[in-house]
Every structure is written in structure tokens, then in C-alpha cells.
Design a protein around this motif. Structure first.
Motif, PDB file in Angstrom:
ATOM      1  N   SER A 365       0.828  -1.213   0.000  1.00  0.00           N
ATOM      2  CA  SER A 365       0.000   0.000   0.000  1.00  0.00           C
ATOM      3  C   SER A 365       0.857   1.256   0.000  1.00  0.00           C
ATOM      4  CB  SER A 365      -0.918   0.004   1.222  1.00  0.00           C
ATOM      5  OG  SER A 365      -1.928  -0.960   1.088  1.00  0.00           O
ATOM      6  N   ARG A 366       1.929   1.232   0.759  1.00  0.00           N
ATOM      7  CA  ARG A 366       2.787   2.420   0.817  1.00  0.00           C
ATOM      8  C   ARG A 366       3.568   2.617  -0.476  1.00  0.00           C
ATOM      9  NH1 ARG A 366       4.567   1.643   7.168  1.00  0.00           N
ATOM     10  NH2 ARG A 366       2.734   2.729   8.023  1.00  0.00           N
ATOM     11  N   GLU A 367       3.924   1.530  -1.139  1.00  0.00           N
ATOM     12  CA  GLU A 367       4.565   1.658  -2.448  1.00  0.00           C
ATOM     13  C   GLU A 367       3.621   2.338  -3.429  1.00  0.00           C
ATOM     14  OE1 GLU A 367       5.635  -2.303  -3.468  1.00  0.00           O
ATOM     15  OE2 GLU A 367       7.420  -2.361  -2.176  1.00  0.00           O
ATOM     16  N   GLU A 368       2.353   1.926  -3.405  1.00  0.00           N
ATOM     17  CA  GLU A 368       1.356   2.530  -4.282  1.00  0.00           C
ATOM     18  C   GLU A 368       1.127   3.994  -3.907  1.00  0.00           C
ATOM     19  OE1 GLU A 368      -1.405   3.021  -7.294  1.00  0.00           O
ATOM     20  OE2 GLU A 368       0.063   1.411  -6.962  1.00  0.00           O
ATOM     21  N   ALA A 369       1.163   4.287  -2.602  1.00  0.00           N
ATOM     22  CA  ALA A 369       0.967   5.663  -2.146  1.00  0.00           C
ATOM     23  C   ALA A 369       2.073   6.576  -2.679  1.00  0.00           C
ATOM     24  CB  ALA A 369       0.938   5.702  -0.625  1.00  0.00           C
ATOM     25  N   ARG A 370       3.304   6.110  -2.633  1.00  0.00           N
ATOM     26  CA  ARG A 370       4.420   6.917  -3.145  1.00  0.00           C
ATOM     27  C   ARG A 370       4.266   7.177  -4.644  1.00  0.00           C
ATOM     28  NH1 ARG A 370       7.223   3.190   0.213  1.00  0.00           N
ATOM     29  NH2 ARG A 370       8.003   4.170   2.137  1.00  0.00           N
TER      30      ARG A 370
END
Length: 541
Positions: A365-370
Motif C-alpha cells: 500500500s505504501r509503495e502505491e501511495a508513493r
């Protein structure tokens, strides 16, 4: 004849979905106190209790903070209210009885006779009409946070002084719950005719206590209403609500006996400290809570007008891991959608994890957020998080969010303020991102979803978003009587809300209330908005 809540809604999706089993999940409270009240209630005495925030004004119609109710509820009455011993069953307050037409298009209330306002004027159906006209169609300069709630009312008729008839534009399966809302206190028609905004600064109700004084920063006090319309009530001579904005001060006062209770709730650590210090002098009651904190983006402020930025920030939050740690130190506990986890119409976890912001794979999820922030041109995003300065649980929630967003390269300044300026900033739109709250009093999905209606329909939508699709889905679930179809509309609304990322529940709360065992007659519930009238409270000294 009087129609009970369950009978009135018999056969409706609302009744089937919200039945009596949905309201008290996880409840732990002291039944012996309720039985003792019936047999041994004593008259007299003064109750000192703590209020951990100070209200911005006196008008519950324009408020959504418990601080208003804990300050003014003892002075007012409502048409209906919840019977907390049988929650979520509804009973009359100013209503002696009521009938609901089979098509749910007419609600007829017979009012209790010989009721007087504290200024000595007689209460009648005209006061109910004036109050609900103000709620559904507030005059210029008056705010009604319940305007959308009562939009389905077509006309209000008063054929005589003790009868009120509400005619509807369309059926609404949630109307009995709305009539029982603690926020919809009844005002004097005379006062409203004099000045529709008068309730913000003047108190004149029909409640169990009459107003004595409010000293800002110190206390609010009341004395027994000798003309109260319920025989032998209230039991107390007087009460004093003492403002203790710092948790340590409240706990010290409770331990020392300067106050006998605080009716909002404390953290697990605070509970454990007082149990260790006070032993069997302390009563502990716990329940899941119809209250959540929300992450709210002001869509009128760039770059939060970009859905990619909003979604990125929601996807960076590890709710599942965070709930484990925060539940040990705060009142924050459950992960859920727009309806309280465990309630009949709540989204199951297996479906919830598929929605933006609720994945258990936080790394992904955080990879997608970045990626989303990079696409939006805001890789080095900086902003101010606006928050309330209540130590429990606003401060830990703010600290948690700052840390979560730091992990995707976002820099956040955490700004906290007193309740009045905090609410003023949200109402005016003078913020970028805020921790907001959804302050509910039952598990009715219509109640919880009203907050997400377009801003032009409901001033409680602090994201300031106008979304016709959400309005349409809200309307569909409100009218739908087939339970499975209604669920589908609720899920679709939730999906739309979270994909557009206007605002989203962060965590749902867990309620822990501490009182001295000499305090009797107060009733625990899943909502800190209920039971604030104090009419049945007495002191066993």
C-alpha cells in the motif's frame, strides 16, 4: 395507542437490520446499580462530576460535540429518547404516546400535559413545531446540524395543544431514531420567535434541572426543577459539572473524591491506574462505542483537491497494526468502515480489506501511495494536520498519523487547539487536513452516513465535498426495505467514499467509564451522548 420502536418499524429493513442485538456489543456494566435505584433511591445531595471539554455554545441543534450535551442536557427534554436499560428501545420523554401510520408517512404524538418551561411558560405542541421547523429549515444566521436528518418532513400540524402530527414527503425507516436523538432538544416557541439564535446563549428548557450558572473554564451548575413533569424526579438537589480539560487533573479529582465520575470515557491505562489506587471504591463499566475518528481532507484546498493525493495519504496508514498498539494506550480500538464494527449492517473485515486504506499489506500500500504522490507532483508534500487538544484519544491519533505519513516521505505539522477554535476552523474550512469525528448515538446506517452527504446538503461534511453519486446511494439505502438490497447500497456508498478519499474512519473507540460506587442511577450505553440528563442519578451516602 403507543407504538413501540420495534412495532412501528415492523417489517422494515431498518428494524430487521438494527434489532435489539446490535446495540450493546461488548457491553460490561453494573446491573446491581439499576436494581438498587428502583428500591433504595434517595433524594438530596449535590453531584460533582467531570466534563473533559468545554462547549463552544449552548445549542445542541448546532453542535456535534458531547461537550455541549454534557453541559446542557440536564436542562432540556426531547420528544422521544432511548431506554438505556433496553437499548436501543425507544421511550417517550415529552411524548406520552405515539402512532406511526402503516405506510410510515404520518407520525402522531400525544404530548404529556402540564409541562412548563423553566421560565414558567406552558409547554405545548407549538413548541415542538417551532423546534422541528428550526431543525429542518433553520432561519438565516442559525445553524442546524440535523437539517438533512429531517429533510423528509413535509408538514407539521398542531391540531391541539397536546398533539403534533408530522406528515412525510417519503417513508424514512430511521425517523423514530431521529426523534429520539439527544441533540433534538425542545425549545420554547416564544424564545425562538423573539430570537431564533437565542439558544446559543440562553438556556430555557423543560428538563429535570434548572440552570444556575456557567463559569467558563470552571463549571456549570444546576438545581432541581421543582416543577419537573416526571413525579419524584430528579433525586439530586443540585449538580456541578467541573471542566477538567487535562486527563491527569480529572483522574486526580476522581481518585480524591472531588468528582464522582466522568461520563465520556478513559483509556485502558487510566482505568488500570485508578483501579490500583481505589480498589473496590471504583466502578468500571465498558462497551464498544458508537464513535470514531476520521481523517478528513479539505477538497477546496490544493493539493487536496487531487484524489491521488488524498488516496495516497489514506493508503499509507497501517490501521491493523496501529489498532493493536493504540488500543493499549488509548480509547481507540476497532478498524471499521462507516458503520460500527460488529453492527448488523457493518462491512465485514473480508470485504473491508479490499477497500482503499484498509489493506493488510501495508508495504504494498505504501509503495502505491508513493507512486500516486509522484504522479500528482507532490513527492515532498508538507501540510498542517489540524486536531483537537483532548489528550484522549485525539493526541495519540495525531501522533500516529504524523508517523504514518512520515514513512512515505510526507512532512506534517501537528497543530492542536481547544474545542471551540478547532470546530470553528472545521466549519469555516480554514484547514488542509483534519482529524474529525463521527459522533453517533446508535448503529443506524442512515445516521452514520448523513455525515458524508454533499456539503450543500449537510454542514457536518467537513471535507466540503459535493458528490451527487454519494447523495443518490444514501437516498437509495434510506428508502430500501429489502435488507440485502439495502446492504448493497451501503457498500456502494462506502466504496465510492473511500475511492474518492474525501474522508475516512481512522479507528472506532472503546468506552470505559469510571465512577465512585456511591454514585447510583447513571446508566452505561455505547454512546456518551446518551444518559446526560441526570434525572435518575442519586447518591448512596
Amino acid at each position: 395507542m403507543k407504538i413501540s420502536r420495534r412495532t412501528a418499524l415492523k417489517g422494515s429493513a431498518g428494524a430487521l437490520a438494527l434489532g435489539l442485538g446490535g446495540g450493546l456489543g461488548g457491553l460490561n456494566f453494573d446491573f446491581t446499580r439499576a436494581y438498587a435505584q428502583a428500591e433504595k433511591a434517595k433524594r438530596g445531595g449535590n453531584l460533582n462530576f467531570a466534563i473533559s471539554a468545554e462547549a463552544p455554545h449552548y445549542d445542541p441543534h448546532a453542535s456535534d460535540t458531547y461537550a455541549t450535551l454534557h453541559l446542557v442536557a440536564p436542562f432540556y427534554s426531547t420528544l422521544l429518547r432511548y431506554n438505556l436499560a433496553k437499548f436501543p428501545e425507544v421511550e417517550g420523554d415529552l411524548a406520552a404516546s405515539w402512532e406511526v401510520a402503516p405506510d410510515q408517512m404520518t407520525y402522531t404524538f400525544k404530548l404529556k400535559p402540564n409541562v412548563k418551561f423553566h421560565d414558567g411558560t406552558a409547554f405545548s405542541s407549538a413548541d415542538v413545531k417551532a423546534t422541528y421547523d428550526r431543525l429542518r429549515n433553520p432561519p438565516q444566521g442559525v445553524v442546524s446540524n440535523r437539517r438533512a436528518t429531517f429533510a423528509d418532513i413535509d408538514t407539521i400540524e398542531t391540531p391541539d395543544a397536546n398533539t403534533v402530527i408530522f406528515k412525510m414527503k417519503a417513508p424514512n425507516s430511521s425517523m423514530i431514531d431521529h426523534f429520539a436523538s439527544p441533540w433534538n432538544v425542545i425549545y420554547s416557541a416564544k424564545d425562538l420567535a423573539e430570537n431564533p439564535a437565542l439558544p446559543r446563549t440562553k438556556i430555557n428548557g423543560t428538563g429535570p434541572f434548572t440552570f444556575v450558572e456557567h463559569v467558563k473554564g470552571s463549571h456549570v451548575s444546576g438545581k432541581r426543577n421543582e416543577n419537573y413533569f416526571k413525579p419524584d424526579l430528579p433525586y439530586l438537589d443540585t449538580f456541578r459539572g467541573i471542566f477538567t480539560l487535562q486527563a491527569a487533573a480529572m483522574l486526580n479529582a476522581l481518585q480524591g473524591g472531588q468528582v464522582l465520575g466522568e461520563f465520556r470515557g478513559v483509556s485502558p491505562a487510566e482505568r488500570d491506574r485508578l483501579v490500583a489506587a481505589m480498589g473496590d471504591k471504583l466502578r468500571v463499566e465498558e462497551s464498544s462505542w458508537t464513535l470514531n475518528l476520521l481523517v478528513c481532507f479539505n477538497v477546496e484546498k490544493p493539493p487536496f483537491d487531487d484524489v491521488r493525493v488524498r488516496r495516497a495519504l489514506l493508503m499509507a496508514i497501517d490501521r491493523w497494526g496501529g489498532s493493536q498498539g493504540l488500543s493499549r494506550i488509548s480509547t481507540l480500538r476497532s478498524v471499521g468502515g462507516v458503520v460500527r464494527p460488529g453492527a448488523p449492517l457493518a462491512t465485514p473485515e473480508a470485504e473491508l480489506v479490499k477497500l482503499p486504506g484498509f489493506s493488510k499489506d501495508i508495504k504494498k500500500s505504501r509503495e502505491e501511495a508513493r507512486k500516486l504522490l509522484k504522479e500528482a507532483g507532490h513527492e515532498n508534500l508538507k501540510f498542517v494536520l489540524w486536531n483537537r487538544n483532548l489528550a484522549m484519544p485525539y493526541t495519540p491519533a495525531g501522533i500516529f498519523l504524523v508517523d504514518q505519513w512520515r514513512q512515505i516521505g510526507v512532512t506534517v505539522e501537528h497543530k492542536q487547539s481547544d474545542t471551540a477554535p478547532y470546530i470553528a476552523a472545521l466549519n469555516s474550512g480554514n484547514y488542509e487536513v483534519a482529524i474529525d469525528f463521527s459522533n453517533l448515538f446508535n448503529d443506524d446506517p442512515t445516521l452514520s452516513m448523513t455525515k458524508f452527504l454533499s456539503r450543500d446538503k449537510n454542514p457536518l461534511n467537513m471535507s466540503r465535498a459535493n458528490d451527487p453519486e454519494i447523495d443518490k446511494l444514501y437516498e437509495l439505502q434510506l428508502r430500501e426495505r429489502d435488507i440485502e438490497k439495502r446492504k448493497a447500497h451501503i457498500r456502494a456508498l462506502e466504496k465510492r467514499l473511500f475511492e474518492q478519499a474525501y474522508q475516512q474512519p481512522l479507528f472506532w473507540w472503546h468506552r470505559i467509564v469510571l465512577t465512585h460506587k456511591t454514585l447510583m442511577g447513571w446508566q452505561m450505553s455505547p454512546s456518551h451522548n446518551l444518559g446526560a440528563q441526570l434525572e435518575g442519578v442519586w447518591l448512596n451516602t
